[in-house]
Design a protein around this motif. Structure first.
Motif, PDB file in Angstrom:
ATOM      1  N   GLN A 118      34.861  37.637  24.373  1.00  0.00           N
ATOM      2  CA  GLN A 118      35.795  38.461  25.136  1.00  0.00           C
ATOM      3  C   GLN A 118      35.917  39.863  24.542  1.00  0.00           C
ATOM      4  N   ALA A 119      35.887  39.957  23.214  1.00  0.00           N
ATOM      5  CA  ALA A 119      36.007  41.264  22.573  1.00  0.00           C
ATOM      6  C   ALA A 119      34.798  42.143  22.874  1.00  0.00           C
ATOM      7  N   PHE A 120      33.584  41.589  22.700  1.00  0.00           N
ATOM      8  CA  PHE A 120      32.381  42.402  22.912  1.00  0.00           C
ATOM      9  C   PHE A 120      32.126  42.676  24.386  1.00  0.00           C
ATOM     10  N   GLN A 121      32.681  41.825  25.268  1.00  0.00           N
ATOM     11  CA  GLN A 121      32.607  42.152  26.690  1.00  0.00           C
ATOM     12  C   GLN A 121      33.279  43.502  26.951  1.00  0.00           C
ATOM     13  N   GLN A 122      34.418  43.744  26.282  1.00  0.00           N
ATOM     14  CA  GLN A 122      35.147  44.995  26.477  1.00  0.00           C
ATOM     15  C   GLN A 122      34.605  46.135  25.617  1.00  0.00           C
ATOM     16  N   LEU A 123      34.186  45.810  24.389  1.00  0.00           N
ATOM     17  CA  LEU A 123      33.699  46.858  23.484  1.00  0.00           C
ATOM     18  C   LEU A 123      32.375  47.451  23.946  1.00  0.00           C
ATOM     19  N   GLY A 124      31.725  46.776  24.901  1.00  0.00           N
ATOM     20  CA  GLY A 124      30.533  47.355  25.513  1.00  0.00           C
ATOM     21  C   GLY A 124      30.865  48.470  26.487  1.00  0.00           C
ATOM     22  N   GLY A 125      32.158  48.736  26.698  1.00  0.00           N
ATOM     23  CA  GLY A 125      32.568  49.885  27.498  1.00  0.00           C
ATOM     24  C   GLY A 125      32.585  49.665  28.994  1.00  0.00           C
ATOM     25  N   ILE A 126      32.509  48.397  29.450  1.00  0.00           N
ATOM     26  CA  ILE A 126      32.410  48.172  30.897  1.00  0.00           C
ATOM     27  C   ILE A 126      33.594  48.750  31.654  1.00  0.00           C
ATOM     28  N   ASN A 127      34.779  48.631  31.123  1.00  0.00           N
ATOM     29  CA  ASN A 127      35.928  49.097  31.897  1.00  0.00           C
ATOM     30  C   ASN A 127      36.126  50.604  31.840  1.00  0.00           C
ATOM     31  N   THR A 128      35.408  51.295  30.953  1.00  0.00           N
ATOM     32  CA  THR A 128      35.375  52.753  31.089  1.00  0.00           C
ATOM     33  C   THR A 128      34.628  53.102  32.372  1.00  0.00           C
ATOM     34  N   VAL A 129      33.607  52.291  32.696  1.00  0.00           N
ATOM     35  CA  VAL A 129      32.836  52.519  33.918  1.00  0.00           C
ATOM     36  C   VAL A 129      33.658  52.115  35.142  1.00  0.00           C
ATOM     37  N   GLY A 134      29.330  39.724  31.352  1.00  0.00           N
ATOM     38  CA  GLY A 134      30.424  39.965  32.290  1.00  0.00           C
ATOM     39  C   GLY A 134      30.970  38.692  32.900  1.00  0.00           C
ATOM     40  N   THR A 135      30.074  37.748  33.247  1.00  0.00           N
ATOM     41  CA  THR A 135      30.505  36.462  33.801  1.00  0.00           C
ATOM     42  C   THR A 135      30.466  35.351  32.763  1.00  0.00           C
ATOM     43  N   LEU A 136      29.492  35.393  31.850  1.00  0.00           N
ATOM     44  CA  LEU A 136      29.327  34.301  30.889  1.00  0.00           C
ATOM     45  C   LEU A 136      30.471  34.211  29.886  1.00  0.00           C
ATOM     46  N   ALA A 137      31.113  35.323  29.575  1.00  0.00           N
ATOM     47  CA  ALA A 137      32.247  35.263  28.645  1.00  0.00           C
ATOM     48  C   ALA A 137      33.329  34.337  29.182  1.00  0.00           C
ATOM     49  N   TRP A 138      33.569  34.383  30.503  1.00  0.00           N
ATOM     50  CA  TRP A 138      34.574  33.507  31.117  1.00  0.00           C
ATOM     51  C   TRP A 138      34.061  32.073  31.223  1.00  0.00           C
ATOM     52  N   THR A 139      32.788  31.924  31.602  1.00  0.00           N
ATOM     53  CA  THR A 139      32.219  30.583  31.773  1.00  0.00           C
ATOM     54  C   THR A 139      32.198  29.820  30.459  1.00  0.00           C
ATOM     55  N   ILE A 140      31.658  30.440  29.413  1.00  0.00           N
ATOM     56  CA  ILE A 140      31.534  29.762  28.128  1.00  0.00           C
ATOM     57  C   ILE A 140      32.906  29.473  27.534  1.00  0.00           C
ATOM     58  N   LEU A 158      42.571  47.155  26.559  1.00  0.00           N
ATOM     59  CA  LEU A 158      43.596  48.186  26.348  1.00  0.00           C
ATOM     60  C   LEU A 158      43.102  49.263  25.388  1.00  0.00           C
ATOM     61  N   LEU A 159      42.469  48.833  24.303  1.00  0.00           N
ATOM     62  CA  LEU A 159      41.932  49.785  23.329  1.00  0.00           C
ATOM     63  C   LEU A 159      40.950  50.759  23.978  1.00  0.00           C
ATOM     64  N   ILE A 160      40.036  50.214  24.784  1.00  0.00           N
ATOM     65  CA  ILE A 160      39.043  51.058  25.443  1.00  0.00           C
ATOM     66  C   ILE A 160      39.696  51.982  26.468  1.00  0.00           C
ATOM     67  N   ALA A 161      40.642  51.432  27.265  1.00  0.00           N
ATOM     68  CA  ALA A 161      41.282  52.229  28.313  1.00  0.00           C
ATOM     69  C   ALA A 161      42.049  53.408  27.737  1.00  0.00           C
ATOM     70  N   PHE A 162      42.714  53.192  26.588  1.00  0.00           N
ATOM     71  CA  PHE A 162      43.539  54.241  26.001  1.00  0.00           C
ATOM     72  C   PHE A 162      42.735  55.247  25.174  1.00  0.00           C
ATOM     73  N   THR A 163      41.496  54.920  24.836  1.00  0.00           N
ATOM     74  CA  THR A 163      40.743  55.806  23.936  1.00  0.00           C
ATOM     75  C   THR A 163      39.562  56.502  24.583  1.00  0.00           C
TER      76      THR A 163
END
Length: 589
Positions: free
Chosen positions: A330-341, A504-510, A536-541
């Protein structure tokens, strides 16, 4: 052990869990210890070879045996159950994606500063983290079904508040309420589907949650485009989510609780009826027995309270390993910057030189569509390709995509129109500020020239100097023209395709399948909260990172972080495809 810890009579246990009662009392008949009841406290007695464990699962689990006459079917009821519950995933995607286009209009109508933009995005993420953190306790107490209904109430109220917002404060309150709904849904829908699905279909159906998140984001981009030229169109962008949220709430009233939760609460007849509807089989005694054996440990721990369960988690090496992997996914799903996109896709396209707001909003539909398309691809291939191989290969593609995004922004930064050293009043002119891109990276500065590709001035606008000369035909603030603007969209498409097919999908599945039942609620709550905290960290930074490290520097930072994630998963992630939920903990022993 199960009927003793649950105060059941022997005949009750047999009636529920055995198709043919044994002539001998269960407690006095010596038999080999079931594979599922191997103690987590004694890992030395467990088989650590994950491949041999998987082989034994395939041989032993009748639910996975393709020649079995009692093989579960993909019933209409199961499809309906997943369809209604995954509306939560659709709303999750819609409400995180719609803000991308809405921000452009909100910025104009409310005169938002960059900090206020980050608050509108970030406060919903913070509320989602809170909702996910509380979701474990709520779903363990009330059940999966009531928690999903509660999330639909938050979705409806939050969307209504945003539609009627008159002030920045009302926007913030609406985003908080909406975020609570998103957090609850993201935590409870995947385990509800996983616990309701036969192992043969579990991966595909849980992946459907991730796919609907992506389709929600794509729908949001279409709605953004449709209302981009409407006066106060942001109200419709943010408020229209009330429709699917009401449908989900009403639909869940007609669906059953998770069979595993029903057994946990001693409602065996209801659980049996639910399993029969879901699987399409009359005889579900084998699955009832397997679930009952797995739940016996949970019953023992939950009867001793939350703190006792926490102590047992700290003592159980397999559970600690599973939680570490789940949180890392879950952490690396977000740290890959997807939600900046996803949050800032329209802003990123404008950064690439597209100055027209409506065009930028419509162009943001392209990455959203790719996200939805490849999430569907992931759902199709999830049971055909090993989870581990799919994750590692697509994560490598994600790394390449992030590097390309950084490279695209780097190329654009070097190919915008030059700034002349004379007649420029912005600090640093002629030295640090060499071109239009460097000029407008300072939000106070404006670039003006005779046309979009000619040399020009970088100024601090004043009454006496505001780029108003007759020969000034091009005025840039925030974005500059570049002949390589298209490379941003191309790199974004490749990056999203790799991300959506994989993590993106496997983090939830696994995450929905690696925890034993006795700790699943707590573990999923923690891993989902991890996702939202890093979100949150990515969105705010992100906007600050683009100012401090430049746009290309921010994406190259995400590239390096994702490389670290790939290395961790290469050495630590086991294969979980086809393993029954009641036995998957063995993989981490």
């Amino acid at each position: 052990h199960y009927y003793i810890t649950n105060n059941l009579r022997l005949d009750e246990y047999r009636n529920v869990t055995m198709s043919t009662p044994s002539p001998e009392p269960l407690i006095t008949t010596p038999s080999p210890e079931p594979l599922m009841t191997t103690s987590l406290m004694e890992p030395e007695h467990q088989n650590s070879d994950s491949s041999s464990i998987q082989a034994s699962f395939t041989d032993e689990a009748s639910l996975l045996n393709p020649t079995s006459s009692n093989k579960p079917k993909l019933t209409l009821f199961l499809v309906l159950l997943c369809g209604v519950s995954t509306i939560g995933g659709f709303l999750f995607g819609y409400d995180t994606g719609v803000v991308s286009g809405a921000l452009i209009k909100l910025k104009q109508d409310f005169n938002l500063s960059p900090e206020q933009e980050e608050w509108i995005v970030g406060i919903a993420v913070a509320a989602a983290a809170l909702g996910a953190g509380l979701g474990g306790a709520i779903s363990n107490t009330l059940g999966r079904k009531p928690t999903i209904i509660l999330s639909s109430i938050f979705f409806t109220l939050g969307s209504a508040l945003l539609f009627s917002a008159k002030t920045f404060t009302m926007l913030i309150i609406g985003r908080v309420v909406l975020g609570l709904g998103v957090g609850l849904a993201s935590m409870v829908v995947p385990p509800y589907i996983a616990e309701s699905s036969p192992a043969a279909y579990r991966g595909k159906l849980v992946t459907a949650f991730g796919a609907t998140v992506c389709w929600g984001q794509f729908t949001a981009s279409l709605v953004d485009g449709a209302f981009s030229t409407v006066h106060e169109g942001w109200r419709w962008m943010l408020g229209i989510a009330t429709v699917p949220s009401i449908i989900m709430g009403l639909g869940m009233l007609l669906l059953p609780e998770s069979a595993r939760f029903l057994i946990q609460k001693g409602k065996f007849k209801e659980a049996e009826a639910t399993l029969q509807k879901i699987s399409g089989c009359d005889d579900v005694s084998a699955e009832l027995k397997e679930i009952g054996e797995a739940l016996s440990r949970e019953s023992e721990y939950s009867s001793n309270g939350f703190l006792h369960t926490v102590r047992e988690i700290s003592r159980s090496a397999p559970v600690r390993r599973a939680m570490a992997i789940g949180c890392a996914l879950q952490a690396f799903q977000q740290l890959g910057g997807i939600n900046t996109v996803m949050y800032y896709s329209t802003t990123m396209i404008k950064m690439a030189g597209i100055s027209d707001d409506s065009l930028a909003i419509w162009l943001s539909c392209i990455p959203s569509f790719v996200n939805a398309l490849f999430a569907f691809v992931s759902m199709v291939i999830i049971e055909k390709v090993p989870r581990r191989k799919l994750l590692l290969s697509t994560l490598l593609g994600t790394i390449i995509g992030l590097a390309l995004l950084g490279g695209a922004y780097f190329s654009i930064s070097k190919t915008t129109a030059l700034v002349t050293s004379t007649n420029s009043t912005c600090p640093g002119s002629g030295t640090v500020i060499l071109n239009c891109g460097a000029c407008v990276s300072n939000s106070d500065c404006v670039f003006c020239s005779t046309d979009k590709s000619s040399e020009g001035r970088c100024i601090l606008p004043t009454v006496s100097d505001n780029c108003t000369e007759p020969d000034i035909k091009y005025r840039a603030q925030d974005v500059c023209y570049s002949p390589y603007s298209w490379t941003i969209i191309a790199a974004m498409v490749f990056y999203i395709a790799m991300f959506a097919t994989g993590i993106g999908t496997l983090a939830w599945t696994i995450n929905s399948e690696i925890y034993p039942m006795w700790v699943r609620g707590y573990a999923l709550s923690i891993s989902t909260m991890t996702n939202w905290l890093f979100n949150l960290l990515i969105a705010f930074t992100f906007l600050d990172l683009t100012r401090i490290l430049t746009k290309y520097g921010a994406f190259w930072l995400y590239t390096g972080i994702t490389v670290v994630g790939w290395i961790i998963f290469y050495f630590k992630l086991p294969e979980t495809r086809g393993v029954p939920l009641e036995r998957v903990e063995q993989l981490f022993s």
